[in-house]
Design an enzyme around this catalytic site. Structure first.
Site, PDB file in Angstrom:
ATOM      1  N   GLY A   1      35.988  33.927  39.627  1.00 39.02           N
ATOM      2  CA  GLY A   1      34.942  34.698  38.953  1.00 39.02           C
ATOM      3  C   GLY A   1      34.032  34.728  39.244  1.00 39.02           C
ATOM      4  O   GLY A   1      32.653  35.026  38.700  1.00 39.02           O
ATOM      5  N   SER A   2      33.737  34.232  40.981  1.00 39.32           N
ATOM      6  CA  SER A   2      31.876  34.111  40.594  1.00 39.32           C
ATOM      7  C   SER A   2      31.194  35.733  40.813  1.00 39.32           C
ATOM      8  O   SER A   2      30.139  35.948  39.956  1.00 39.32           O
ATOM      9  CB  SER A   2      31.554  33.778  42.197  1.00 39.32           C
TER      10      SER A   2
ATOM     11  N   ARG B   1      57.463  44.142  40.081  1.00 41.56           N
ATOM     12  CA  ARG B   1      55.909  44.837  40.302  1.00 41.56           C
ATOM     13  C   ARG B   1      55.083  45.861  39.349  1.00 41.56           C
ATOM     14  O   ARG B   1      54.774  45.924  38.443  1.00 41.56           O
ATOM     15  CB  ARG B   1      55.241  44.685  41.841  1.00 41.56           C
TER      16      ARG B   1
ATOM     17  N   ARG C   1      45.953  41.368  43.908  1.00 36.04           N
ATOM     18  CA  ARG C   1      47.487  42.070  43.219  1.00 36.04           C
ATOM     19  C   ARG C   1      46.974  42.902  44.157  1.00 36.04           C
ATOM     20  O   ARG C   1      46.002  43.729  43.903  1.00 36.04           O
ATOM     21  CB  ARG C   1      47.567  41.792  42.408  1.00 36.04           C
TER      22      ARG C   1
ATOM     23  N   HIS D   1      35.839  44.101  48.585  1.00 33.94           N
ATOM     24  CA  HIS D   1      36.478  43.230  49.709  1.00 33.94           C
ATOM     25  C   HIS D   1      35.638  42.919  50.748  1.00 33.94           C
ATOM     26  O   HIS D   1      34.435  43.606  50.856  1.00 33.94           O
ATOM     27  CB  HIS D   1      36.970  44.785  50.339  1.00 33.94           C
TER      28      HIS D   1
HETATM   29  C1  GRF Z   1      35.349  37.490  46.802  1.00 30.91           C
HETATM   30  O1  GRF Z   1      35.151  36.778  47.799  1.00 30.91           O
HETATM   31  C2  GRF Z   1      35.595  38.831  47.087  1.00 30.91           C
HETATM   32  O2  GRF Z   1      35.323  39.127  48.164  1.00 30.91           O
HETATM   33  C3  GRF Z   1      37.113  38.408  47.510  1.00 30.91           C
HETATM   34  O3  GRF Z   1      37.668  37.535  46.309  1.00 30.91           O
HETATM   35  C4  GRF Z   1      36.292  36.565  46.098  1.00 30.91           C
HETATM   36  C5  GRF Z   1      36.847  36.774  44.715  1.00 30.91           C
HETATM   37  O4  GRF Z   1      36.078  36.021  44.183  1.00 30.91           O
HETATM   38  N1  GRF Z   1      38.054  39.770  47.223  1.00 30.91           N
HETATM   39  P1  GRF Z   1      35.255  35.515  42.801  1.00 30.91           P
HETATM   40  O5  GRF Z   1      36.840  35.118  42.614  1.00 30.91           O
HETATM   41  O6  GRF Z   1      34.650  36.783  42.570  1.00 30.91           O
HETATM   42  O7  GRF Z   1      34.990  34.507  42.929  1.00 30.91           O
END
Ligand code: GRF
Length: 200
Positions: A11-12, A61, A87, A105
């Site tokens: 969740g960064s 799903r 997902r 992405h």
């Molecule tokens: C991010 O690098 C994003 O590009 C990809 O998954 C990662 C998620 O990281 N979809 P975080 O959970 O937001 O730290």
């Protein structure tokens, strides 16, 4: 602008949104599909309603997405933000949030849709790489692009060092795009994503 953020991991990106969103953007709920998602702790620390909907509790799903839609709609969001939500979404869910669901992405779309984007950029010998914010449509990683951020690929880069530099860009990019949407300056129409001219 009521925002629900969906996460699967650390969740960064969620944290960047918590730290950098301005009113009228307002995160009203965080939903994770994995109980161990550290992002749930981040939401709790920020006093944001959060819950886990474990996809392993569902046999299909479709069943999971139906339950997920019900949980999302309970928050009555204006925008759903996928932040590392790992997902594949069903067409029903995608069309239900058409024009009000964003994804991030880690590549310069349309290059490298799917997984392992940093590894693939390195193997291709790309000199630049980056991240993309796009509207979510039926095509995986294929919706109209909102904004992209670029990084240089360094000769001694490996997937981890490249990913770390891309994440720094992600953490600037996502709050920018979500604030634009909340300010009503980002539209999604037949031609794709449109940004009000004064922003360009
Ligand atoms: C991010 O690098 C994003 O590009 C990809 O998954 C990662 C998620 O990281 N979809 P975080 O959970 O937001 O730290």
């Amino acid at each position: 602008c009521r925002i629900v953020v969906l996460i699967s991991g650390s969740g960064s990106n969620l944290q960047a949104l918590i730290d950098q969103l301005d009113t009228p953007a307002d995160i009203v709920g965080v939903i994770a599909n994995r109980p161990q998602a550290y992002g749930l702790q981040r939401a709790a620390a920020a006093g944001i309603a959060n819950e886990c909907l474990d996809h392993q509790d569902y046999t299909s799903r479709e069943a999971f997405d139906q339950a997920l839609m019900a949980r999302i709609d309970a928050y009555q969001p204006d925008l759903v933000v996928l932040a590392g939500f790992m997902r594949i979404l069903t067409p029903e869910l995608v069309s239900h949030y058409r024009g009000r669901m964003l994804n991030i992405h880690p590549s310069l779309l349309p290059r490298y849709k799917g997984l392992h984007t940093h590894q693939r950029a390195l193997e291709a010998g790309d000199v630049e790489h980056g991240a993309t914010i796009h509207f979510v449509t039926q095509e995986l990683d294929g919706g109209p692009l909102v904004v992209q951020g670029r990084v240089s690929v360094l000769t001694n880069d490996n997937p981890e060092t490249l990913a770390a530099r891309v994440q720094l860009v992600e953490h600037q990019l996502y709050p920018l795009a979500v604030n634009w949407f909340a300010q009503g300056r980002l539209r999604f129409d037949a031609e794709g994503a449109r940004l009000d001219e004064e922003l360009i």
